[in-house]
Write a protein that holds these residues in place. Sequence first.
Motif, mmCIF file in Angstrom:
data_model
loop_
_atom_site.group_PDB
_atom_site.id
_atom_site.type_symbol
_atom_site.label_atom_id
_atom_site.label_comp_id
_atom_site.label_asym_id
_atom_site.label_seq_id
_atom_site.Cartn_x
_atom_site.Cartn_y
_atom_site.Cartn_z
ATOM 1 N N SER A 1 -3.361 -5.772 1.782
ATOM 2 C CA SER A 1 -1.981 -5.591 1.342
ATOM 3 C C SER A 1 -2.057 -5.055 -0.080
ATOM 4 C CB SER A 1 -1.231 -6.923 1.346
ATOM 5 O OG SER A 1 -1.188 -7.456 2.637
ATOM 6 N N GLU B 1 3.561 0.006 0.331
ATOM 7 C CA GLU B 1 3.021 0.398 1.625
ATOM 8 C C GLU B 1 2.014 1.518 1.441
ATOM 9 O OE1 GLU B 1 5.805 1.132 4.740
ATOM 10 O OE2 GLU B 1 7.084 -0.534 4.119
ATOM 11 N N ASN B 2 0.889 1.379 2.123
ATOM 12 C CA ASN B 2 -0.136 2.416 2.121
ATOM 13 C C ASN B 2 -0.912 2.276 3.422
ATOM 14 O OD1 ASN B 2 -2.738 3.722 1.751
ATOM 15 N ND2 ASN B 2 -2.123 3.989 -0.374
ATOM 16 N N GLU B 3 -0.733 3.234 4.298
ATOM 17 C CA GLU B 3 -1.306 3.154 5.643
ATOM 18 C C GLU B 3 -2.826 3.036 5.634
ATOM 19 O OE1 GLU B 3 -1.363 6.032 9.497
ATOM 20 O OE2 GLU B 3 0.547 5.844 8.432
ATOM 21 N N GLU B 4 -3.496 3.798 4.779
ATOM 22 C CA GLU B 4 -4.959 3.749 4.732
ATOM 23 C C GLU B 4 -5.465 2.385 4.284
ATOM 24 O OE1 GLU B 4 -3.298 6.227 3.048
ATOM 25 O OE2 GLU B 4 -3.716 7.961 4.321
ATOM 26 N N GLU C 1 -3.796 -0.468 4.576
ATOM 27 C CA GLU C 1 -3.463 -1.427 5.623
ATOM 28 C C GLU C 1 -4.450 -1.368 6.788
ATOM 29 O OE1 GLU C 1 0.659 -0.699 6.510
ATOM 30 O OE2 GLU C 1 1.265 -1.291 4.486
ATOM 31 N N LYS C 2 -4.984 -0.181 7.088
ATOM 32 C CA LYS C 2 -5.995 -0.049 8.142
ATOM 33 C C LYS C 2 -7.249 -0.856 7.810
ATOM 34 C CE LYS C 2 -4.734 4.529 9.813
ATOM 35 N NZ LYS C 2 -5.142 5.945 9.882
#
Length: 108
Positions: free
Chosen positions: A30, A20-23, A25-26
């Motif tokens: 994936s 998981e990596n929010e930046e 994913e924005k």
Amino acid sequence: MNNFNLVHNRLIQKNFKALENEEVEKLGFSLYGNETIRVFLKRLHMELELENINIYSNQIRILLLEQSENIYNSYLILCTDEEINYEKFFMIERNNIALRKYVVRDEK
């Protein structure tokens, strides 16, 4: 099965973990990784999106550098089920500025 799911399944079979990596994913990617390699996987929905690939690649490169990750073991894999002009995807793969990029158009 679409190309995105095929690549996802193959990465999992090869012992890559979904991270998981929010930046990331924005940007619509994936993230997968193992001990040494990071793979950024994106489903391309339309040919027009190809023009933004270098922007995405550079943004991910900056994120990796900020996190002290090895950019030389990081790859963008772009999956599409649409017909793409050969010259366009060839130019994307040949342009290794920021990160190495590969376009998956079919299972082979």
